[in-house]
Design an enzyme around this catalytic site. Structure first.
Site, PDB file in Angstrom:
ATOM      1  N   HIS A 181       0.844  -1.200   0.000  1.00  0.00           N
ATOM      2  CA  HIS A 181       0.000   0.000   0.000  1.00  0.00           C
ATOM      3  C   HIS A 181       0.884   1.257   0.000  1.00  0.00           C
ATOM      4  CE1 HIS A 181      -3.759   2.236   1.225  1.00  0.00           C
ATOM      5  NE2 HIS A 181      -2.816   3.105   1.617  1.00  0.00           N
ATOM      6  N   GLU A 182       1.838   1.317   0.930  1.00  0.00           N
ATOM      7  CA  GLU A 182       2.691   2.500   1.024  1.00  0.00           C
ATOM      8  C   GLU A 182       3.635   2.601  -0.175  1.00  0.00           C
ATOM      9  OE1 GLU A 182       1.701   4.534   3.068  1.00  0.00           O
ATOM     10  OE2 GLU A 182       0.509   3.189   4.321  1.00  0.00           O
ATOM     11  N   HIS A 196       1.814   4.349  -2.981  1.00  0.00           N
ATOM     12  CA  HIS A 196       1.860   5.810  -2.844  1.00  0.00           C
ATOM     13  C   HIS A 196       3.210   6.354  -3.312  1.00  0.00           C
ATOM     14  CE1 HIS A 196      -1.926   6.306  -0.811  1.00  0.00           C
ATOM     15  NE2 HIS A 196      -1.575   5.632   0.267  1.00  0.00           N
ATOM     16  N   ASP A 238      -7.467   7.733   2.414  1.00  0.00           N
ATOM     17  CA  ASP A 238      -6.975   8.225   1.118  1.00  0.00           C
ATOM     18  C   ASP A 238      -8.139   8.623   0.212  1.00  0.00           C
ATOM     19  OD1 ASP A 238      -4.380   7.595   1.915  1.00  0.00           O
ATOM     20  OD2 ASP A 238      -4.494   5.584   1.055  1.00  0.00           O
TER      21      ASP A 238
END
Length: 246
Positions: free
Chosen positions: A58-59, A62, A136
């Protein structure tokens, strides 16, 4: 800004006192900066390996989007160490003071917001996306609404500021434009992460190993992929607490 500076110095001073240092060091100031930007580390919180892996991707989603999208703020750090209420995060800092923000920059922010959710979907499948992207998506939706209703950044609506109680017909048009912006951002990010999927894997694995990476460490890890070299030609190792490529 003055209050933030005082808080930073105070936190760094407490850290120095605990460590028995007579003077503030760059490491203590960095610790304070991270505490303010990212929240307090929750080192005792139990996180399953499955959850860690999902958070790492997930990170990384980004981060990959931010690194490859013109107009995005520079990355400061990425972490999968739980901080505050988050299981992980990517922090960005503007390169200079902002007095106004361009449409390109706002679209970049939308894309970065979508990076985590799209990475989850790409790697784990639609049935395994999590609630981790809810914040988000909330941010992205508010940003798209702001662009359409306050900034006149929709061709369909035009250069107008929409009041708090528009007609139902106008509200429907606004909603359609907001959805269009969000869908376009999702599609751009999906194409980008598919293109950079190898980089997504290597960055996620690095986060799983080291938990927190600075912007410079991430750039070194991702450099071979930006240059078109193969991942097997590089090995990430750690020497004296610093990530290097071997």
């Amino acid at each position: 800004m003055e209050l933030i500076s005082r808080n930073l110095v105070n936190i760094a001073a407490i850290k120095a006192a605990v460590e028995g240092a007579e003077k503030l060091t760059a490491a203590q100031l960095e610790f304070a900066k991270d505490r303010i930007l990212m929240g307090t580390e929750r080192k005792t919180m139990f996180i399953s390996e499955e959850s860690k892996k999902l958070t790492a991707y997930h990170e990384s989603g980004h981060a990959i989007v931010a690194f490859n999208t013109e107009g995005a703020h520079p990355i400061h750090k990425a972490t999968i160490m739980p901080r505050g209420s988050a299981l992980g995060m990517v922090t960005q800092l503007p390169s200079s003071d902002e007095t106004s923000i361009s449409k390109k920059q706002l679209l970049a922010r939308l894309d970065v917001c979508m990076g985590g959710r799209v990475a989850e979907e790409l790697i784990f499948g639609q049935d395994h996306v999590t609630t981790g992207a809810s914040s988000d998506l909330h941010t992205a939706t508010e940003l798209a609404q702001y662009m359409v209703s306050n900034c006149g950044m929709s061709d369909a609506i035009g250069p107008m500021h929409i009041n708090e109680r528009p007609s139902s017909e106008l509200q429907s048009r606004v909603d359609a434009e907001v959805m269009k912006l969000l869908r376009e951002a999702y599609d751009r990010v999906k194409a980008l992460l598919k293109k950079h999927e190898k980089a997504l894997h290597v960055l996620a694995n690095a986060l799983l190993e080291y938990e927190t990476l600075s912007a410079e460490e991430m750039k070194r890890i991702l450099h071979p992929y930006r240059e078109g070299r193969q991942p097997e030609q590089q090995e990430v190792v750690q020497e004296e607490g610093e990530l290097v490529l071997a």
